[in-house]
Design an enzyme around this catalytic site. Structure first.
Site, PDB file in Angstrom:
ATOM      1  N   ASN A 214     -13.447 -60.464 -91.776  1.00  0.00           N
ATOM      2  CA  ASN A 214     -12.434 -59.500 -92.193  1.00  0.00           C
ATOM      3  C   ASN A 214     -11.630 -60.134 -93.313  1.00  0.00           C
ATOM      4  O   ASN A 214     -11.575 -61.361 -93.413  1.00  0.00           O
ATOM      5  CB  ASN A 214     -11.471 -59.218 -91.028  1.00  0.00           C
ATOM      6  CG  ASN A 214     -12.098 -58.328 -89.983  1.00  0.00           C
ATOM      7  OD1 ASN A 214     -12.715 -57.327 -90.301  1.00  0.00           O
ATOM      8  ND2 ASN A 214     -11.930 -58.705 -88.735  1.00  0.00           N
ATOM      9  N   ASP A 283     -14.680 -57.391 -84.930  1.00  0.00           N
ATOM     10  CA  ASP A 283     -14.982 -56.636 -83.711  1.00  0.00           C
ATOM     11  C   ASP A 283     -16.429 -56.860 -83.258  1.00  0.00           C
ATOM     12  O   ASP A 283     -16.757 -56.658 -82.095  1.00  0.00           O
ATOM     13  CB  ASP A 283     -14.735 -55.147 -83.953  1.00  0.00           C
ATOM     14  CG  ASP A 283     -13.237 -54.852 -84.086  1.00  0.00           C
ATOM     15  OD1 ASP A 283     -12.448 -55.509 -83.381  1.00  0.00           O
ATOM     16  OD2 ASP A 283     -12.859 -53.992 -84.900  1.00  0.00           O
ATOM     17  N   LYS A 293     -31.454 -70.668 -93.377  1.00  0.00           N
ATOM     18  CA  LYS A 293     -30.986 -69.674 -94.337  1.00  0.00           C
ATOM     19  C   LYS A 293     -31.980 -68.511 -94.416  1.00  0.00           C
ATOM     20  O   LYS A 293     -33.202 -68.736 -94.519  1.00  0.00           O
ATOM     21  CB  LYS A 293     -30.869 -70.370 -95.696  1.00  0.00           C
ATOM     22  CG  LYS A 293     -30.076 -69.609 -96.699  1.00  0.00           C
ATOM     23  CD  LYS A 293     -29.917 -70.422 -97.973  1.00  0.00           C
ATOM     24  CE  LYS A 293     -29.587 -69.493 -99.108  1.00  0.00           C
ATOM     25  NZ  LYS A 293     -29.855 -70.050-100.412  1.00  0.00           N
ATOM     26  N   LYS A 341      -3.000 -47.799 -79.989  1.00  0.00           N
ATOM     27  CA  LYS A 341      -3.479 -49.160 -79.704  1.00  0.00           C
ATOM     28  C   LYS A 341      -2.517 -49.878 -78.762  1.00  0.00           C
ATOM     29  O   LYS A 341      -2.917 -50.591 -77.858  1.00  0.00           O
ATOM     30  CB  LYS A 341      -3.561 -49.959 -81.013  1.00  0.00           C
ATOM     31  CG  LYS A 341      -4.981 -50.138 -81.499  1.00  0.00           C
ATOM     32  CD  LYS A 341      -5.046 -50.796 -82.848  1.00  0.00           C
ATOM     33  CE  LYS A 341      -6.227 -50.193 -83.596  1.00  0.00           C
ATOM     34  NZ  LYS A 341      -6.411 -50.729 -84.924  1.00  0.00           N
ATOM     35  N   LYS A 345      -3.890 -51.089 -75.130  1.00  0.00           N
ATOM     36  CA  LYS A 345      -3.946 -52.515 -74.782  1.00  0.00           C
ATOM     37  C   LYS A 345      -2.772 -52.932 -73.904  1.00  0.00           C
ATOM     38  O   LYS A 345      -2.629 -54.124 -73.606  1.00  0.00           O
ATOM     39  CB  LYS A 345      -3.974 -53.368 -76.068  1.00  0.00           C
ATOM     40  CG  LYS A 345      -5.186 -53.078 -76.961  1.00  0.00           C
ATOM     41  CD  LYS A 345      -5.384 -54.156 -78.009  1.00  0.00           C
ATOM     42  CE  LYS A 345      -6.454 -53.720 -79.012  1.00  0.00           C
ATOM     43  NZ  LYS A 345      -6.960 -54.783 -79.844  1.00  0.00           N
TER      44      LYS A 345
END
Ligand code: CTP
Length: 397
Positions: A214, A283, A293, A341, A345
């Site tokens: 991210n 996520d 590789k 959220k 949570k």
């Protein structure tokens, strides 16, 4: 506390500069202190003027510099009283070995030593000298006496010295001194609390040289860690992928993947009072990580991903869960999604911010959401957002 775009006055400082080559660092220190929001009144000894000019310090502090005990520009003719009464703290940087000896003896033969003696505010001292001078038993005796007298000693640093020697004695860099001054002025709202913070992004490796991640600079998490430590908390910072160097005075644990971050958090969560999940945790991770590789033989490439554990949700659902704070970065319906959220949570507090806007920036514009509703904070530097967030959290505790 209010965040606004005008600079907040963090405190009034007298910066005393004594004679030593590290006086050149005092110029940068004044610049940083003023930028951070301190009002700085510079007082120099005659010896300091051999190393850096009062004109430089006046230009950077925006105030005339005082040197002379007999300065007639102060109306009551007592600059030592006037200057120390107006200050929230006195910082002497650099403090020479001679000046510290003077402080120990309570001598007052120039303006700076006199106002240190006449002060009714805290005194912070940043020693700067050659390593032999630092190691000398006389200096060590003086340092111990200054500490016993309640004077804060900042540093010294270890490293290469102006004389070419390497060792302990040189003055801390201006940035480190600014951090210590900030800590001195921060109310100890989290004294005795243990705080665990995740920061940065995670890297989910596809092969030894490629990863899914991210976008996250880590700046917000680092700012929160710094302010929490300044507020007196014992901070553990679980650090994902970031190019930043972690703040001083916090326990650091490196955790590059979401799984590593989960393990690091879970093995440290017992005894924590507060958990603040700032990290941008991926996520999903690749189902398999290729040992070598991946070669570009095929024209298309599919990658199977599997869900990562939600660290924050798992911590919040622990039987003796700490006070949990989440972050919600959204591109649309910010408050609605963030509140959803928070409830999903089971968090007492979530910080909503528009994804993209704050990325990599030194500033952020967020809204705090708790059971009482939305508390928008105006756009401000991340360090100020951290202060406001933690002050709000301390109020909730
Ligand atoms: N978080 C976490 N562990 C994860 C994912 C997220 O601890 N595996 C934390 C983040 O640190 C942040 C909050 O959860 O505090 C973000 O919530 P989340 O719902 O995971 O946000 P997104 O990943 O952006 O969710 P979505 O993609 O569904 O919007």
């Amino acid at each position: 506390m209010h965040a606004n775009n005008q600079k907040r006055l963090l405190g009034k400082l007298v910066l005393g500069i004594t004679g030593g080559i590290a006086a050149y660092k005092a110029a940068e220190l004044v610049r940083l202190l003023v930028k951070a929001g301190f009002e700085v009144q510079v007082v120099m000894t005659n010896a300091a003027c051999q190393f850096i000019t009062p004109v430089t310090m006046q230009a950077l502090s925006g105030k005339p510099v005082f040197i002379d005990m007999w300065d007639s520009s102060i109306s009551n003719g007592m600059p030592h009283i006037e200057l120390s009464r107006n200050a929230d703290a006195i910082l002497v940087a650099p403090a020479s070995a001679d000046f510290m000896a003077k402080l120990v003896q309570g001598r007052a033969d120039d303006l700076l030593s006199t106002l240190c003696l006449a002060r009714n505010c805290p005194l912070l001292v940043a020693p700067a000298m050659n390593k032999q001078m630092w190691e000398n038993p006389a200096t060590q005796r003086n340092i111990n006496q200054l500490k016993a007298d309640g004077i804060s000693i900042l540093g010294p640093d270890c490293g290469e010295q102006a004389c070419g020697e390497v060792g302990l004695g040189r003055m801390l860099e201006a940035e480190a001194l600014l951090a210590l001054v900030n800590a001195h002025f921060t109310p100890k709202l989290l004294a005795g609390k243990r705080v665990l913070i995740t920061a940065g992004a995670t890297l989910e490796m596809l092969d030894p040289v490629r990863a899914i991640t991210n976008l996250s600079s880590g700046k917000m998490g680092y700012a929160i860690a710094q302010v929490a430590a300044d507020m007196g908390a014992e901070v553990t910072l679980v650090i994902g992928a970031t190019a930043l160097s972690a703040p001083a005075g916090v326990n650091k644990i490196s955790a590059i993947s979401a799984n590593e971050m989960y393990d690091a958090v879970m093995s440290n969560i017992i005894q924590q009072d507060i958990f603040i999940a700032v990290a941008a945790v991926a996520d999903y991770r690749p189902v398999t990580q290729q040992p070598e590789k991946i070669k570009k033989n095929a024209s298309t490439l599919s990658i199977s991903l599997t869900r990562n554990k939600d660290i924050l949700a798992e911590v919040a659902s622990l039987p003796n869960a700490p006070f949990c704070v989440g972050f919600a970065a959204e591109t649309e319906n910010l408050l609605e999604y963030a509140e959803a959220k928070r409830q999903a949570k089971k968090l007492p507090l979530i910080v909503a911010n528009l994804a993209g806007e704050a990325l990599g920036s030194d500033e952020n514009s967020v809204t705090l959401l708790d059971k009482n509703g939305a508390h928008p904070l105006v756009r401000a530097p991340k360090i100020d957002i951290a202060r406001l967030l933690l002050a709000h959290l301390a109020g909730m505790l």
